[in-house]
Design a protein around this motif. Structure first.
Motif, short mmCIF file in Angstrom:
data_model
loop_
_atom_site.label_atom_id
_atom_site.label_comp_id
_atom_site.label_asym_id
_atom_site.label_seq_id
_atom_site.Cartn_x
_atom_site.Cartn_y
_atom_site.Cartn_z
N SER A 44 -4.77 48.98 39.86
CA SER A 44 -3.50 49.46 39.35
C SER A 44 -2.37 48.71 40.04
O SER A 44 -2.49 48.35 41.21
CB SER A 44 -3.36 50.96 39.60
OG SER A 44 -2.07 51.41 39.28
N SER A 45 -1.29 48.47 39.32
CA SER A 45 -0.06 47.91 39.90
C SER A 45 0.95 49.05 39.99
O SER A 45 1.73 49.26 39.06
CB SER A 45 0.48 46.78 39.04
OG SER A 45 -0.40 45.70 39.03
N PRO A 46 0.92 49.81 41.08
CA PRO A 46 1.81 50.97 41.18
C PRO A 46 3.27 50.55 41.27
O PRO A 46 3.59 49.48 41.77
CB PRO A 46 1.34 51.65 42.45
CG PRO A 46 0.71 50.58 43.26
CD PRO A 46 0.12 49.62 42.29
N THR A 47 4.14 51.43 40.79
CA THR A 47 5.58 51.19 40.89
C THR A 47 6.07 51.54 42.28
O THR A 47 5.38 52.20 43.07
CB THR A 47 6.35 52.05 39.87
OG1 THR A 47 6.19 53.43 40.22
CG2 THR A 47 5.87 51.79 38.45
N ALA A 48 7.31 51.13 42.57
CA ALA A 48 7.93 51.46 43.86
C ALA A 48 8.03 52.97 44.04
O ALA A 48 7.83 53.48 45.14
CB ALA A 48 9.31 50.82 43.95
N VAL A 49 8.31 53.68 42.97
CA VAL A 49 8.45 55.14 43.05
C VAL A 49 7.12 55.79 43.43
O VAL A 49 7.06 56.67 44.29
CB VAL A 49 9.01 55.71 41.73
CG1 VAL A 49 8.96 57.22 41.71
CG2 VAL A 49 10.43 55.21 41.49
N TRP A 88 5.97 41.40 46.96
CA TRP A 88 5.53 42.33 45.93
C TRP A 88 6.63 42.52 44.91
O TRP A 88 7.82 42.59 45.26
CB TRP A 88 5.17 43.67 46.57
CG TRP A 88 4.78 44.74 45.60
CD1 TRP A 88 3.58 44.87 44.96
CD2 TRP A 88 5.58 45.84 45.16
NE1 TRP A 88 3.60 45.99 44.15
CE2 TRP A 88 4.81 46.58 44.26
CE3 TRP A 88 6.89 46.24 45.45
CZ2 TRP A 88 5.31 47.73 43.64
CZ3 TRP A 88 7.38 47.38 44.84
CH2 TRP A 88 6.58 48.11 43.94
N LYS A 89 6.26 42.61 43.64
CA LYS A 89 7.22 42.83 42.56
C LYS A 89 6.97 44.20 41.95
O LYS A 89 5.86 44.50 41.51
CB LYS A 89 7.07 41.74 41.50
CG LYS A 89 8.09 41.84 40.38
CD LYS A 89 7.94 40.67 39.42
CE LYS A 89 9.01 40.70 38.36
NZ LYS A 89 8.93 39.52 37.48
N ASP A 90 8.01 45.01 41.91
CA ASP A 90 7.91 46.32 41.28
C ASP A 90 7.74 46.13 39.78
O ASP A 90 8.60 45.53 39.13
CB ASP A 90 9.18 47.13 41.58
CG ASP A 90 9.20 48.50 40.92
OD1 ASP A 90 8.11 49.06 40.68
OD2 ASP A 90 10.30 49.01 40.63
N PRO A 91 6.63 46.63 39.20
CA PRO A 91 6.41 46.41 37.78
C PRO A 91 7.41 47.14 36.88
O PRO A 91 7.57 46.78 35.73
CB PRO A 91 4.99 46.94 37.55
CG PRO A 91 4.67 47.79 38.70
CD PRO A 91 5.52 47.33 39.84
N SER A 92 8.11 48.12 37.42
CA SER A 92 9.07 48.87 36.61
C SER A 92 10.44 48.20 36.57
O SER A 92 10.99 47.96 35.51
CB SER A 92 9.18 50.30 37.15
OG SER A 92 10.11 51.04 36.40
N SER A 93 11.01 47.90 37.75
CA SER A 93 12.37 47.35 37.81
C SER A 93 12.40 45.84 37.95
O SER A 93 13.42 45.21 37.68
CB SER A 93 13.12 47.96 39.00
OG SER A 93 12.55 47.51 40.21
N GLY A 94 11.31 45.26 38.41
CA GLY A 94 11.27 43.82 38.65
C GLY A 94 11.83 43.40 39.99
O GLY A 94 11.97 42.22 40.27
N TYR A 95 12.17 44.37 40.86
CA TYR A 95 12.71 43.96 42.15
C TYR A 95 11.58 43.37 43.01
O TYR A 95 10.43 43.77 42.91
CB TYR A 95 13.48 45.09 42.84
CG TYR A 95 12.73 46.00 43.79
CD1 TYR A 95 12.43 45.58 45.08
CD2 TYR A 95 12.40 47.30 43.43
CE1 TYR A 95 11.79 46.41 45.96
CE2 TYR A 95 11.76 48.14 44.30
CZ TYR A 95 11.45 47.69 45.58
OH TYR A 95 10.80 48.52 46.45
N LEU A 96 11.97 42.36 43.83
CA LEU A 96 11.00 41.69 44.72
C LEU A 96 11.26 42.13 46.14
O LEU A 96 12.41 42.13 46.60
CB LEU A 96 11.18 40.17 44.65
CG LEU A 96 10.71 39.47 43.40
CD1 LEU A 96 11.07 37.99 43.47
CD2 LEU A 96 9.21 39.63 43.22
N ARG A 97 10.20 42.48 46.85
CA ARG A 97 10.33 42.82 48.27
C ARG A 97 9.41 41.94 49.09
O ARG A 97 8.27 41.68 48.71
CB ARG A 97 10.08 44.30 48.54
CG ARG A 97 8.70 44.79 48.26
CD ARG A 97 8.52 46.27 48.56
NE ARG A 97 8.61 46.53 49.98
CZ ARG A 97 9.38 47.47 50.53
NH1 ARG A 97 10.13 48.24 49.78
NH2 ARG A 97 9.41 47.64 51.82
#
Length: 196
Positions: A44-49, A88-97
């Motif tokens: 799974s690619s979990p979201t940041a939330v 890591w890229k949030d699959p929901s917002s696209g933000y990169l951390r």
């Protein structure tokens, strides 16, 4: 190591360290048992939330979920080369951390975030077992942060300090990406929590 495999390994290791079953972690986090199972298997690619809910339930920072497992023999290096820093890229917002800190067990963690234009991420986790303090230093662009009932608009160079004890919303209201540094400190349990 693939970032989803790293997250899978860390969530499972932290859950095992705390002797939590899948059901117990699901109940504490509000994330379904089946979703946690998929995350732990790297399927799974979990979201940041979702990751924030899991980190809160496990009593660690979100940044901790991207760390390598501690080595069995040698002490971890105090140097984190740019090629070793997990992105890591949030699959929901696209933000990169990007986790900048080496895995030396320091209470301080540094994270660089590139936040896309027009995006929003709402972390709803308020209750944490750990006393975690965070500062956000905006390097480029504009960000709006809502911490509990308080709202701030940050411009480049601004720095906002907060405790991770209430919901936080990150929003980029502009048409340009933003970039910021997050510094996190987890205080040891021996320090009493300050009342705010």
């Amino acid at each position: 190591m693939d970032v989803n495999a790293r997250i899978a390994q860390r969530v499972r290791a932290l859950r095992d360290e705390r002797s939590l079953s899948l059901e117990a972690l699901a109940e504490r986090s509000g994330v379904s048992r089946s979703n946690i199972s998929l995350i732990e298997r790297g399927q799974s690619s979990p979201t940041a939330v979702v990751l924030d809910k899991l980190s809160a339930a496990l009593g660690v920072t979100l940044a901790s979920l991207f760390e390598d497992a501690p080595p069995d023999t040698a002490a971890p290096s105090p140097l984190a080369r740019v090629t070793q820093q997990p992105i890591w890229k949030d699959p929901s917002s696209g933000y990169l951390r990007r986790n900048l800190s080496p895995p030396v067990g320091s209470p301080l963690q540094l994270v660089e975030v590139r936040f896309p234009a027009g995006q929003r991420v709402a972390y709803e986790s308020a209750s944490r077992d750990a006393d975690i303090h965070q500062q956000v230093w905006l390097l480029e662009g504009v960000m709006e942060l809502t911490v509990g009932e308080s709202h701030w608009r940050l411009a480049a160079g601004d720095c906002l300090a907060m405790r991770l004890d209430r919901p936080i919303v990150f929003r980029n209201p502009t048409r340009k990406p933003a970039r910021y540094l997050v510094a996190l400190v987890t205080l040891p349990p021996m320090f009493p929590r300050r009342k705010e």
